[in-house]
Write a protein that holds these residues in place. Structure first.
Motif, mmCIF file in Angstrom:
data_model
loop_
_atom_site.group_PDB
_atom_site.id
_atom_site.type_symbol
_atom_site.label_atom_id
_atom_site.label_comp_id
_atom_site.label_asym_id
_atom_site.label_seq_id
_atom_site.Cartn_x
_atom_site.Cartn_y
_atom_site.Cartn_z
ATOM 1 N N ALA A 37 46.491 -40.212 -37.564
ATOM 2 C CA ALA A 37 45.399 -39.265 -37.299
ATOM 3 C C ALA A 37 45.036 -38.444 -38.532
ATOM 4 C CB ALA A 37 45.768 -38.350 -36.141
ATOM 5 N N THR A 38 45.925 -38.385 -39.516
ATOM 6 C CA THR A 38 45.641 -37.629 -40.741
ATOM 7 C C THR A 38 44.915 -38.472 -41.788
ATOM 8 O OG1 THR A 38 47.738 -38.164 -41.882
ATOM 9 C CG2 THR A 38 47.730 -36.257 -40.381
ATOM 10 N N ARG A 39 44.742 -39.758 -41.549
ATOM 11 C CA ARG A 39 44.181 -40.662 -42.561
ATOM 12 C C ARG A 39 42.681 -40.539 -42.748
ATOM 13 N NH1 ARG A 39 47.179 -44.919 -44.530
ATOM 14 N NH2 ARG A 39 45.427 -46.349 -44.349
ATOM 15 N N SER A 40 41.961 -40.166 -41.702
ATOM 16 C CA SER A 40 40.503 -40.016 -41.814
ATOM 17 C C SER A 40 39.973 -39.298 -40.576
ATOM 18 C CB SER A 40 39.814 -41.384 -41.943
ATOM 19 O OG SER A 40 39.801 -42.057 -40.683
ATOM 20 N N GLU A 41 38.726 -38.876 -40.648
ATOM 21 C CA GLU A 41 38.099 -38.260 -39.473
ATOM 22 C C GLU A 41 38.011 -39.257 -38.327
ATOM 23 O OE1 GLU A 41 34.414 -36.218 -40.208
ATOM 24 O OE2 GLU A 41 35.200 -35.309 -42.041
ATOM 25 N N GLY A 42 37.734 -40.511 -38.641
ATOM 26 C CA GLY A 42 37.663 -41.544 -37.612
ATOM 27 C C GLY A 42 38.992 -41.758 -36.915
ATOM 28 N N HIS A 43 40.075 -41.797 -37.699
ATOM 29 C CA HIS A 43 41.409 -41.916 -37.111
ATOM 30 C C HIS A 43 41.689 -40.713 -36.214
ATOM 31 C CE1 HIS A 43 42.027 -44.800 -40.424
ATOM 32 N NE2 HIS A 43 43.027 -45.289 -39.714
ATOM 33 N N ALA A 44 41.372 -39.526 -36.699
ATOM 34 C CA ALA A 44 41.616 -38.307 -35.915
ATOM 35 C C ALA A 44 40.869 -38.367 -34.588
ATOM 36 C CB ALA A 44 41.212 -37.076 -36.713
ATOM 37 N N ALA A 45 39.617 -38.827 -34.614
ATOM 38 C CA ALA A 45 38.824 -38.931 -33.385
ATOM 39 C C ALA A 45 39.418 -39.974 -32.435
ATOM 40 C CB ALA A 45 37.378 -39.281 -33.722
ATOM 41 N N ALA A 46 39.863 -41.085 -32.979
ATOM 42 C CA ALA A 46 40.410 -42.159 -32.144
ATOM 43 C C ALA A 46 41.695 -41.733 -31.445
ATOM 44 C CB ALA A 46 40.667 -43.400 -32.992
ATOM 45 N N PHE A 47 42.508 -40.905 -32.120
ATOM 46 C CA PHE A 47 43.817 -40.567 -31.592
ATOM 47 C C PHE A 47 43.901 -39.161 -31.023
ATOM 48 C CE2 PHE A 47 44.830 -43.633 -35.166
ATOM 49 C CZ PHE A 47 44.781 -44.732 -34.328
ATOM 50 N N ALA A 48 42.759 -38.523 -30.816
ATOM 51 C CA ALA A 48 42.737 -37.134 -30.333
ATOM 52 C C ALA A 48 43.295 -36.984 -28.914
ATOM 53 C CB ALA A 48 41.320 -36.580 -30.411
ATOM 54 N N ASP A 49 43.062 -37.955 -28.059
ATOM 55 C CA ASP A 49 43.502 -37.866 -26.661
ATOM 56 C C ASP A 49 44.473 -39.000 -26.371
ATOM 57 O OD1 ASP A 49 43.871 -37.636 -23.945
ATOM 58 O OD2 ASP A 49 41.741 -37.812 -23.428
ATOM 59 N N ARG A 50 45.747 -38.743 -26.544
ATOM 60 C CA ARG A 50 46.761 -39.789 -26.354
ATOM 61 C C ARG A 50 46.801 -40.338 -24.940
ATOM 62 N NH1 ARG A 50 52.103 -37.904 -29.502
ATOM 63 N NH2 ARG A 50 51.146 -37.758 -31.547
#
Length: 83
Positions: A37-50
């Protein structure tokens, strides 16, 4: 480690696959997701809701608290439904 992303996870991350080398201390799938989730904004968005994520390690369905061990492939995807 090969990461595979499917459906809207792939769309948010921006790729269907990537090779990553997690730092030491990444012991569980949950740790890996936190790091990804720290790798990019897209990663953060994808993993925001586990709660909306499912996963497989080396093609075996697992819970997010599963130890990574010597995983070669991790797939992350939304819940699967079907008939």
């Amino acid at each position: 480690m090969q990461m595979l992303y499917f459906a809207w996870v792939r769309e948010r991350v921006g790729t269907g696959a990537e090779t990553v080398a997690p730092p030491s201390g990444i012991a569980t799938l949950a740790d890996l997701i936190d790091w990804l989730a720290t790798r990019s904004e897209g990663h953060a968005a994808a993993f925001a809701d586990r709660g909306r994520l499912r996963a497989a390690i080396d093609q075996e369905f697992v819970g997010l608290d599963t130890p990574l061990g010597d995983a070669r492939e991790v797939a992350i995807f939304p819940p699967v439904t079907g008939g």
